[in-house]
Design an enzyme around this catalytic site. Sequence first.
Site, PDB file in Angstrom:
ATOM      1  N   LYS A 116      45.908  32.947  34.757  1.00  0.00           N
ATOM      2  CA  LYS A 116      45.699  31.692  35.479  1.00  0.00           C
ATOM      3  C   LYS A 116      44.292  31.164  35.219  1.00  0.00           C
ATOM      4  O   LYS A 116      43.417  31.978  34.941  1.00  0.00           O
ATOM      5  CB  LYS A 116      45.946  31.860  36.985  1.00  0.00           C
ATOM      6  CG  LYS A 116      45.255  33.035  37.691  1.00  0.00           C
ATOM      7  CD  LYS A 116      43.775  33.175  37.761  1.00  0.00           C
ATOM      8  CE  LYS A 116      42.899  32.090  38.233  1.00  0.00           C
ATOM      9  NZ  LYS A 116      41.447  32.504  38.190  1.00  0.00           N
ATOM     10  N   TYR A 149      44.609  29.347  43.444  1.00  0.00           N
ATOM     11  CA  TYR A 149      45.075  30.255  44.508  1.00  0.00           C
ATOM     12  C   TYR A 149      45.323  29.479  45.802  1.00  0.00           C
ATOM     13  O   TYR A 149      46.303  29.727  46.513  1.00  0.00           O
ATOM     14  CB  TYR A 149      44.053  31.357  44.790  1.00  0.00           C
ATOM     15  CG  TYR A 149      43.935  32.376  43.700  1.00  0.00           C
ATOM     16  CD1 TYR A 149      44.986  33.246  43.418  1.00  0.00           C
ATOM     17  CD2 TYR A 149      42.782  32.495  42.951  1.00  0.00           C
ATOM     18  CE1 TYR A 149      44.886  34.182  42.412  1.00  0.00           C
ATOM     19  CE2 TYR A 149      42.666  33.426  41.942  1.00  0.00           C
ATOM     20  CZ  TYR A 149      43.724  34.271  41.672  1.00  0.00           C
ATOM     21  OH  TYR A 149      43.621  35.197  40.672  1.00  0.00           O
TER      22      TYR A 149
HETATM   23  P1  NAD Z   1      35.452  37.664  31.092  1.00  0.00           P
HETATM   24  O1  NAD Z   1      34.353  36.724  30.799  1.00  0.00           O
HETATM   25  O2  NAD Z   1      35.111  38.936  31.784  1.00  0.00           O
HETATM   26  O3  NAD Z   1      36.222  38.048  29.736  1.00  0.00           O
HETATM   27  C1  NAD Z   1      36.570  37.077  28.796  1.00  0.00           C
HETATM   28  C2  NAD Z   1      36.956  37.750  27.500  1.00  0.00           C
HETATM   29  O4  NAD Z   1      37.207  36.729  26.527  1.00  0.00           O
HETATM   30  C3  NAD Z   1      35.854  38.658  26.936  1.00  0.00           C
HETATM   31  O5  NAD Z   1      36.433  39.795  26.374  1.00  0.00           O
HETATM   32  C4  NAD Z   1      35.241  37.808  25.842  1.00  0.00           C
HETATM   33  O6  NAD Z   1      34.685  38.579  24.792  1.00  0.00           O
HETATM   34  C5  NAD Z   1      36.454  37.039  25.351  1.00  0.00           C
HETATM   35  N1  NAD Z   1      36.092  35.772  24.671  1.00  0.00           N
HETATM   36  C6  NAD Z   1      36.591  35.350  23.510  1.00  0.00           C
HETATM   37  N2  NAD Z   1      36.059  34.187  23.149  1.00  0.00           N
HETATM   38  C7  NAD Z   1      35.177  33.853  24.106  1.00  0.00           C
HETATM   39  C8  NAD Z   1      34.303  32.756  24.297  1.00  0.00           C
HETATM   40  N3  NAD Z   1      34.234  31.741  23.422  1.00  0.00           N
HETATM   41  N4  NAD Z   1      33.520  32.740  25.401  1.00  0.00           N
HETATM   42  C9  NAD Z   1      33.604  33.728  26.323  1.00  0.00           C
HETATM   43  N5  NAD Z   1      34.427  34.801  26.187  1.00  0.00           N
HETATM   44  C10 NAD Z   1      35.201  34.854  25.107  1.00  0.00           C
HETATM   45  O7  NAD Z   1      36.556  36.857  31.896  1.00  0.00           O
HETATM   46  P2  NAD Z   1      37.692  37.451  32.830  1.00  0.00           P
HETATM   47  O8  NAD Z   1      37.207  37.507  34.216  1.00  0.00           O
HETATM   48  O9  NAD Z   1      38.252  38.666  32.228  1.00  0.00           O
HETATM   49  O10 NAD Z   1      38.757  36.244  32.789  1.00  0.00           O
HETATM   50  C11 NAD Z   1      39.640  36.053  31.690  1.00  0.00           C
HETATM   51  C12 NAD Z   1      40.859  35.249  32.160  1.00  0.00           C
HETATM   52  O11 NAD Z   1      41.498  35.972  33.187  1.00  0.00           O
HETATM   53  C13 NAD Z   1      40.530  33.879  32.754  1.00  0.00           C
HETATM   54  O12 NAD Z   1      41.535  32.956  32.418  1.00  0.00           O
HETATM   55  C14 NAD Z   1      40.535  34.119  34.244  1.00  0.00           C
HETATM   56  O13 NAD Z   1      40.865  32.964  34.992  1.00  0.00           O
HETATM   57  C15 NAD Z   1      41.610  35.174  34.352  1.00  0.00           C
HETATM   58  N6  NAD Z   1      41.434  36.044  35.523  1.00  0.00           N
HETATM   59  C16 NAD Z   1      42.476  36.207  36.356  1.00  0.00           C
HETATM   60  C17 NAD Z   1      42.351  37.017  37.461  1.00  0.00           C
HETATM   61  C18 NAD Z   1      43.506  37.209  38.364  1.00  0.00           C
HETATM   62  O14 NAD Z   1      43.325  37.756  39.461  1.00  0.00           O
HETATM   63  N7  NAD Z   1      44.716  36.857  37.972  1.00  0.00           N
HETATM   64  C19 NAD Z   1      41.133  37.646  37.724  1.00  0.00           C
HETATM   65  C20 NAD Z   1      40.081  37.484  36.841  1.00  0.00           C
HETATM   66  C21 NAD Z   1      40.243  36.664  35.733  1.00  0.00           C
END
Ligand code: NAD
Length: 376
Positions: free
Chosen positions: A137, A223
Amino acid sequence: MKKISRRTFNSKLSMGIGAVAFAGSMPWACGMTGTKKESLGVALVGLGTYSTYELAPSLTQTQYCHLAGIVTGTPEKAKVWKDKYNIPNENIYDYENFDTIISNDAIDVVYVVLPNSMHADFCIRAAKAGKHVICEKPMAVSVAECDAIIAACDTAGVKLSVGYRLHSEPYTQEVKRMVSEKTFGDVRYVSADAGYLSTSHPEQWRLDKSLSGGGALMNMGVYAIQSVIYGSGQNPITVSAQEFSTRPQYFKDTDETITAQFEFPNGAIGNIMTSHNANVNRLYTSCDKGWFELNPANNYGPLSGRTSSGETIQFPHERQQKLQMDDFAKHILNDSPNVAPGEMGKRDMIIVEAIYKCIAEGGKKIKLDLGTMGLS
Ligand code: NAD
């Protein structure tokens, strides 16, 4: 305090045990390869915080799917994950060679966990590779992108789900039950807050519109939108919205706080607040004859709830992501309901776009024509 939900939980538990026993005697067919599988292989795309601390550990607990592969742009991460989760080299991809996953029968499901503006590209590539898709999401950064993802999955004949983990966990299911069974009568008002106080790393992708598509509304607002919909059991028919900015130097590119109001077909009113500038996490529904509340309502749990009867809503805690991924695997394996289909993610993006449009146009109420889209 009485725990109202024990009976419901026990009946769900016994149904679950029955289902497992039945499943154990049933050789499930995997639609993609024709080989019989009882557990689907999942490849996580993007090994950031959510994959590392929630999805991968949950995949060690799932019954109907398991971590089979990874897709990462960082070779150092690939080594750590390979060792930690025993992932064979042939199941490790980078963003460039990702499309060759088409020939890997060990991977049935691709789970896209990248910054929001990258969801559509990788979901579409996964579908073209014949893999079922879970998209985190918000589903994408526009309705047009949601349409493109849905079309790609339809064309490829693969299943699609959005990472809305709450639909698989018991507190949210209890809210849905109380709404549909009218335990406290008809819903008159529903209120939902979802947000957190962001103070560090102003360079993070969530504050960069080109990667996030928007601020609090895109991230936590979905959410709150979800909450008022399952907290009322209906899709809204109008929306009006306001934006508040108190730290423009930090939130240079994205929305800080948004409030929005909804009207529902039965006359109920909804209100949401979402923010990157306040810790808020609550769902409250007021009905003819009482009310119920989850607080917290949308974190990884354990959640907590209570009702106007003085009862607590309480369930044993399990990883929500485990329940979510098993639900999707069961949907693929035995055609059980898809509790968070692509249509639901698209519906929420229609509402997100309407909220931004309303704010841009000075707060004038906008009509929505969603029908029953995405209701589950
Ligand atoms: P994060 O920043 O911790 O991780 C992002 C990942 O994408 C990293 O591994 C990074 O290396 C990679 N990436 C690739 N290209 C990138 C770029 N150009 N810039 C930044 N990162 C890049 O983020 P996250 O918290 O893991 O979130 C990732 C996704 O998951 C998002 O869409 C977020 O909304 C979703 N999410 C959902 C929940 C949930 O409860 N459902 C919780 C957290 C995150």
